[in-house]
Design an enzyme around this catalytic site. Structure first.
Site, mmCIF file in Angstrom:
data_model
loop_
_atom_site.group_PDB
_atom_site.id
_atom_site.type_symbol
_atom_site.label_atom_id
_atom_site.label_comp_id
_atom_site.label_asym_id
_atom_site.label_seq_id
_atom_site.Cartn_x
_atom_site.Cartn_y
_atom_site.Cartn_z
ATOM 1 N N GLY A 83 -14.062 -33.732 22.585
ATOM 2 C CA GLY A 83 -12.778 -33.939 23.619
ATOM 3 C C GLY A 83 -12.128 -32.384 23.820
ATOM 4 N N GLY A 103 -13.727 -30.841 36.192
ATOM 5 C CA GLY A 103 -12.967 -31.697 35.533
ATOM 6 C C GLY A 103 -11.694 -31.856 36.460
ATOM 7 N N GLU A 148 -14.764 -26.428 38.966
ATOM 8 C CA GLU A 148 -14.872 -27.196 40.176
ATOM 9 C C GLU A 148 -13.899 -28.401 39.641
ATOM 10 O OE1 GLU A 148 -15.042 -29.889 42.268
ATOM 11 O OE2 GLU A 148 -16.648 -30.575 41.177
ATOM 12 N N CYS A 184 -14.803 -36.510 42.615
ATOM 13 C CA CYS A 184 -14.003 -35.303 43.115
ATOM 14 C C CYS A 184 -13.856 -35.150 44.429
ATOM 15 C CB CYS A 184 -14.196 -33.958 42.533
ATOM 16 S SG CYS A 184 -15.863 -33.459 42.962
ATOM 17 N N PHE A 225 -8.255 -40.908 41.899
ATOM 18 C CA PHE A 225 -9.405 -41.214 41.160
ATOM 19 C C PHE A 225 -9.643 -42.826 40.852
ATOM 20 C CE2 PHE A 225 -12.588 -39.302 38.353
ATOM 21 C CZ PHE A 225 -13.025 -38.278 39.212
#
Length: 485
Positions: A210, A230, A252, A286, A382
């Protein structure tokens, strides 16, 4: 034996060899059913440091290999992605909630990324420079050293391999940290392919984990370059931490990309194009079309066609049914999507389709009457949500498309291609697609966003050379230089 036989990796990470890491295990969950498919090892900061040390020791020998040998490993990796495509595809369907077509896209693209990376090693990696002194002056690209790759859950195989493959090809060692939710399809698959392809030991390590694992990766002294894909919020933290440690970070990040539909667009095709842009992989991309900007003269028909398309799309378990949309990744993501939709409707937007869910299956949703204040329009959702807003002239379209903190992708639908290109020149984004939706990617093309969407085109084609190498200045004289001291 299958490539992804759990006997090899269950409960483990790859730190030189497959071994139980110090962070215990995490379940590998199928979002469509909630079933636990297996467990994956969780790497800690201690594991990251061990892997980084081993990678730093292994990297020079890998970089010194003849470029033909490195290229051969990458080509074999591409072949293995093709050979084991069905096995990897099944994990993408069950672990990531991908429909079969999307899973196939990932395996095909993974192979192509490896083939393109293999071609990088034989490109010119320097240039001869002019010099005022009597000497040969060169600028040479050399490997950065150890590269840390942090990949997300949504397109896990592609978004990991597109950094891993070129970084390896250019002579670097790599530490890969996949998202725990997709650590098999986005991590184990990559590790196993390169093991079978003949990559030397310790050149690639797999460190599922994580945020704490990612933070350790960024701070590890041996890691010189970070490649992060992310959210924008997480990317800001990664970028700040990398800057503190004086290392490069290629970021990105998120997006809220606009699709501009001009009055001369073919509306039948536009509805199909728009639905794909907003609903592909449940909107968990994305580049997803997050804002539909439609000329007022055609808006009613556009909404009607798009809503009809949304209502007809089947949603369900992609492992058991023929569906267009699978599950979103987890309950947290589903609840965020629904909260944005609900808040937008409460604020005056109208549901033309969708807005409901069962378990983790969210119906493709179309909203009209949105404004700057509508959360599902203003924020990155998203999820499979298509907010539609009207404009009356090109200046207004430019203003609306540009009014976002993001700058990733842009689509423009028009019968006048030159007008589309001229319009695109006025809107700052990293990617532009005339007569197409916003979700596009090719291994040979530079990829990246601007502003809140990242630090520019750092992936794809020749951009990979800049991303994963350093420039070294080298001079040579025929005789030792004289000085007055």
């Amino acid at each position: 034996m299958p490539l992804l036989d759990p006997a090899l990796w269950s409960g483990k990470a790859s730190i030189g060899t497959w071994t139980p890491p110090t962070g215990g295990t995490a379940p590998v969950v199928e979002p469509a059913t909630g079933d636990v498919l297996d467990v994956i090892g969780v790497a800690t900061a201690e594991d990251v440091q061990v892997a980084a040390g081993r990678a730093a020791r292994a990297q020079p020998a890998w970089a010194r290999l003849p470029y033909t040998e490195r290229a051969a490993v990458l080509r074999r990796a591409g072949d293995l992605f093709t050979e084991h495509a069905e096995e990897i595809r099944q994990w993408l369907i069950r672990e990531a909630g991908s429909i079969p077509g999307k899973a196939s896209f990932e395996t095909v693209t993974a192979a192509q990324e490896c083939y393109e990376a293999a071609a990088l090693v034989s490109r010119p990696l320097g240039e001869v420079l002019p010099s005022a002194e009597p000497r040969l002056s060169l600028a040479r690209r050399v490997p950065a050293g150890v590269v840390g790759v942090i990949a997300p859950f949504n397109v896990p195989l592609v978004l990991g391999i597109r950094s891993v493959a070129p970084a390896l090809a250019l002579g670097n060692a790599v530490l890969l940290k996949p998202d725990l939710r997709t650590a098999v399809s986005g991590g184990v698959a990559v590790m196993r392919v390169f093991e079978e392809a003949g990559l030397p030991e310790d050149v690639l390590h797999l460190l599922p984990g994580g945020a704490a694992t990612g933070a350790a990766l960024v701070s590890a002294p041996q890691v010189r370059v970070i490649s992060f894909t992310g959210s924008t919020a997480a990317g800001r933290k990664v970028g700040a931490a990398a800057a503190e440690h004086l290392k490069r970070a290629h970021l990105e990040l998120g997006g809220n990309s606009a699709l501009i539909v001009l009055p001369d667009a073919d509306l039948e095709r536009a509805a199909s194009t728009a639905a794909w842009g907003s609903f592909f992989h449940q909107g968990q991309v994305c580049m997803t079309t997050g804002r539909h900007l439609v000329h007022a003269s055609i808006a009613d028909e556009y909404v009607e066609r798009l809503a009809h398309k949304a209502a007809q799309l089947p949603v369900g378990n992609p492992d058991k049914e023929e569906v267009a949309l699978g599950p979103v990744i987890d309950a947290g993501q589903r609840d965020k999507i629904h909260a944005l939709v609900t808040a937008s409707v409460d604020g005056g937007a109208r549901l033309a389709a969708g807005g409901t869910y069962r378990d983790l299956f969210y119906r493709p949703t179309v909203l009209t009457g949105v404004t700057d204040a509508s959360p599902a329009y203003a924020e990155e959702v998203f999820g499979p949500v298509a907010p539609v807003r009207t404009f009356t002239d090109l200046d207004e379209a430019v203003a609306l498309a540009s009014a976002t903190p993001y700058g990733l992708s842009l689509g423009i639908l028009t019968a006048d291609v030159m007008r589309g290109l001229e319009l695109a020149e006025r809107i700052p984004t990293g990617l532009v697609h005339i007569n197409d939706q916003t979700v596009n990617d090719e291994a040979v093309a530079p990829f990246g966003g601007v502003a809140g969407s990242g630090t520019g085109a750092r992936f794809g084609g020749a951009a990979n050379i800049e991303a994963f190498t350093e420039t070294r200045w080298i001079t040579a004289r025929s005789a030792q230089a004289p000085y007055p001291f």
